[in-house]
Design an enzyme around this catalytic site. Sequence first.
Site, PDB file in Angstrom:
ATOM      1  N   ASP A  69       0.813  -1.214   0.000  1.00  9.83           N
ATOM      2  CA  ASP A  69       0.000   0.000   0.000  1.00  9.83           C
ATOM      3  C   ASP A  69       0.848   1.266   0.000  1.00  9.83           C
ATOM      4  OD1 ASP A  69      -2.328  -1.481   0.010  1.00  9.83           O
ATOM      5  OD2 ASP A  69      -2.576  -1.402   2.180  1.00  9.83           O
TER       6      ASP A  69
ATOM      7  N   ARG B 173       0.223   4.674  17.447  1.00  9.66           N
ATOM      8  CA  ARG B 173      -0.132   5.624  16.394  1.00  9.66           C
ATOM      9  C   ARG B 173       0.067   7.094  16.787  1.00  9.66           C
ATOM     10  NH1 ARG B 173       0.925   1.639  13.946  1.00  9.66           N
ATOM     11  NH2 ARG B 173      -0.504   0.510  12.578  1.00  9.66           N
TER      12      ARG B 173
ATOM     13  N   ASP C 114      -7.056   3.428  12.538  1.00 12.54           N
ATOM     14  CA  ASP C 114      -5.777   4.137  12.475  1.00 12.54           C
ATOM     15  C   ASP C 114      -5.855   5.463  11.730  1.00 12.54           C
ATOM     16  OD1 ASP C 114      -4.332   2.393  14.012  1.00 12.54           O
ATOM     17  OD2 ASP C 114      -3.598   1.204  12.340  1.00 12.54           O
TER      18      ASP C 114
ATOM     19  N   SER D  90      -3.861  -9.626   8.023  1.00 10.98           N
ATOM     20  CA  SER D  90      -3.328  -8.280   8.155  1.00 10.98           C
ATOM     21  C   SER D  90      -2.719  -8.175   9.547  1.00 10.98           C
ATOM     22  CB  SER D  90      -4.445  -7.243   7.979  1.00 10.98           C
ATOM     23  OG  SER D  90      -3.960  -5.945   8.234  1.00 10.98           O
TER      24      SER D  90
END
Length: 404
Positions: free
Chosen positions: A20, A100, A129, A181
């Site tokens: 990505d 994050r 996220d 994932s």
Amino acid sequence: MKIEKDKINKILLAYSGGLDTSVAIKWLQDKYDAEIITYTADLGQKQDWDEVEAKALKTGASKAYIDDIREEFITDYVYPALKVNALYQEKYPLATALARPLIAKRMVEVAKKENVDALAHGCTGKGNDQVRFEVTFKALAPELAILAPLRDWGFTSRDDEIEYAAEHNIDVKATKDSPYSIDQNLWGVSIECGILEDPWAEPPSDAYLWTNDVDDTPDEPKYIEIEFEKGVPTAVDGEKLSPIEIVNKLNAAGSEYGVGRIDMVEDRLVGIKSREIYEAPAGEILITAHKALESLTLDRESKNYKAEMAAKYAELTYYGLWFSPLRDALDAFVDKTQSYVSGTVKVKLYKGNCTLAGRKSDYSLYDHGLATYDESDVFDHESAAGFINLWALPVQVANEKNRK
């Protein structure tokens, strides 16, 4: 914020090295005719950082930051959450959610150093996220534009991205990746997708990265002693260790004994339910130990109230509100409660479980003379009758009135 393309000349992209964000480098270059700088955070995940840097530059980045923020992550993010015993929906130790805001904060610092015009991330429009990154960006650098290629670029499948990568000579791994994932850092692993999207399906063994299956764990238990000072772990089995060393050591021990596996259906911030599995060996061990020490050193009202606000703290973190006034105020309260949360806790690891084996503290509120039932008992039993009469009075009066 409306983004004017001609005013975006330099972009800082959160970069993992995966498909990505590799595609995002080229896509952002083409869309904005801009210089791309990448930012990658080393949070303890197993990666070849030289390879990540080389790939970013080869794909088109003008500069690639590889930032070792492990110490700051544990000290300033994980340990504050540990002092709260923060678990989202009573289960998830918040490994990804805690990382994050730190990544976003460091990106803002780099952005100001590099004079970039926009910050970009590789999050989808369905996950948590995106919120965590963008709320932090807005809190710390509201003047910068925010770009989210995965929400905007129009690719409808992973195959579309792979085709785009091939067309632009972007180096990607084999097209058939793991069905899962995965995100990992020192505090834990989060795993989703594949068969895990069926809440009825038992997670297969290959879904777990760190922890042994129970059948493959040792037949003898392991005891570990953890020392705390003001709510923060400082030593394991009598050995003073750095924050990173403590977490790594407990992750290794917990993984060997199958400790720290979590399977939950959680409520995402965006309003959907999601089935996730997590591995957090050090998290389970340290939270178990910390709670035990608090039970010994905190007064009843402080301990009970702190347990109530722990859910709110976890929610704020999960929702991306780390840099909020409320979270800052809650930290001040929690730090005050930790003034005497010092001592040693012994835990037992065995067959996937972490159980309490003992605790001691110089600040213990446990009084043997008051608690014992032997001849050394100093409790005033005669005072109990009067206490019960007064304690029961509101209930007694209410029930008498109701009967009439």
